[in-house]
Design a protein around this motif. Sequence first.
Motif, short mmCIF file in Angstrom:
data_model
loop_
_atom_site.label_atom_id
_atom_site.label_comp_id
_atom_site.label_asym_id
_atom_site.label_seq_id
_atom_site.Cartn_x
_atom_site.Cartn_y
_atom_site.Cartn_z
N GLU A 1 -3.94 7.03 -31.25
CA GLU A 1 -5.18 7.41 -30.56
C GLU A 1 -4.86 8.14 -29.26
O GLU A 1 -5.47 9.15 -28.94
CB GLU A 1 -6.03 6.18 -30.26
CG GLU A 1 -6.65 5.54 -31.48
CD GLU A 1 -7.71 6.40 -32.13
OE1 GLU A 1 -8.71 6.75 -31.46
OE2 GLU A 1 -7.54 6.74 -33.31
N CYS B 1 -7.21 -3.00 -34.70
CA CYS B 1 -5.99 -2.23 -34.91
C CYS B 1 -5.13 -2.87 -35.99
O CYS B 1 -5.16 -4.08 -36.19
CB CYS B 1 -5.21 -2.03 -33.62
SG CYS B 1 -4.57 -3.50 -32.81
N HIS C 1 -17.41 1.07 -30.82
CA HIS C 1 -17.26 2.48 -30.45
C HIS C 1 -15.87 2.96 -30.84
O HIS C 1 -14.94 2.17 -31.01
CB HIS C 1 -17.51 2.70 -28.95
CG HIS C 1 -16.53 2.00 -28.07
ND1 HIS C 1 -16.78 0.77 -27.54
CD2 HIS C 1 -15.29 2.36 -27.65
CE1 HIS C 1 -15.73 0.39 -26.82
NE2 HIS C 1 -14.82 1.33 -26.87
N THR C 2 -15.76 4.27 -30.97
CA THR C 2 -14.48 4.91 -31.23
C THR C 2 -14.55 6.32 -30.67
O THR C 2 -15.64 6.83 -30.38
CB THR C 2 -14.13 4.92 -32.73
OG1 THR C 2 -12.76 5.30 -32.89
CG2 THR C 2 -15.04 5.84 -33.52
N SER D 1 -11.65 10.52 -33.77
CA SER D 1 -11.00 9.49 -34.59
C SER D 1 -11.65 9.40 -35.96
O SER D 1 -12.36 8.46 -36.29
CB SER D 1 -11.06 8.14 -33.86
OG SER D 1 -10.46 8.24 -32.59
N ASN E 1 -11.27 6.26 -38.23
CA ASN E 1 -12.08 5.14 -37.73
C ASN E 1 -13.55 5.35 -38.07
O ASN E 1 -14.22 4.43 -38.52
CB ASN E 1 -11.94 5.01 -36.21
CG ASN E 1 -10.54 4.68 -35.77
OD1 ASN E 1 -9.68 4.34 -36.57
ND2 ASN E 1 -10.30 4.79 -34.48
N TYR F 1 -16.00 2.88 -40.30
CA TYR F 1 -17.22 2.28 -39.77
C TYR F 1 -18.45 2.73 -40.54
O TYR F 1 -19.34 1.93 -40.81
CB TYR F 1 -17.36 2.59 -38.28
CG TYR F 1 -16.21 2.05 -37.46
CD1 TYR F 1 -15.61 0.83 -37.76
CD2 TYR F 1 -15.70 2.75 -36.37
CE1 TYR F 1 -14.56 0.33 -37.03
CE2 TYR F 1 -14.64 2.25 -35.63
CZ TYR F 1 -14.07 1.05 -35.96
OH TYR F 1 -13.03 0.55 -35.23
N LEU G 1 -16.70 9.00 -26.50
CA LEU G 1 -16.86 7.97 -27.51
C LEU G 1 -18.14 8.14 -28.31
O LEU G 1 -19.14 8.63 -27.80
CB LEU G 1 -16.88 6.59 -26.85
CG LEU G 1 -15.67 6.21 -26.01
CD1 LEU G 1 -15.93 4.88 -25.29
CD2 LEU G 1 -14.42 6.13 -26.87
#
Length: 168
Positions: free
Chosen positions: A29, A86, A120-121, A125, A128, A132, A151
């Motif tokens: 990341e 993670c 959040h990401t 990303s 991710n 989600y 984000l």
Amino acid sequence: MGMSVTISAAAAEDAEQIFKLQYLAFQREAELYGNYLIQPLTQSLDSLKAELASDTVLVARLGDEVVGTVRGSIGEDGTASIAKLCVHPRLQGHGLGARLLRGVEEALAGHGAATRFRLHTGVKSESNLRLYRKAGYAQVGNRTASDGVHLVILEKEAAEATDFAVSA
């Protein structure tokens, strides 16, 4: 003979393994954003230990090794915040992140106070975001973190968690 990955509540003695895993797992990341000051990389061990004591923290173990982790907590308004999901880089892409996400949702819903889940990401990303969205999360907003990363904020109703658990 292979070993299977088990998911369970984290214990205080897992703190150092979680700390090292988090540092390793969030390198990708940091590289993606060109920013090595993201919170998972700058968090202190003492801060992580405090989260272990106050939050719902799950770990994925392969034998004695912690190979995945996720944290969650429930706010007064019933919103459960999920953070720092993670997985060890060598085990990514095999569904372990989805298992951890389901596990923390179930644990938080088990407390009875969670009405929705929020996480959040980073906007870049993609893996991710795919995870989600597949788990039923929808974008509800954006914000810029204190470290400058843009984000995406995602949410889903707690009742939808059981739908994900059945279909995943």
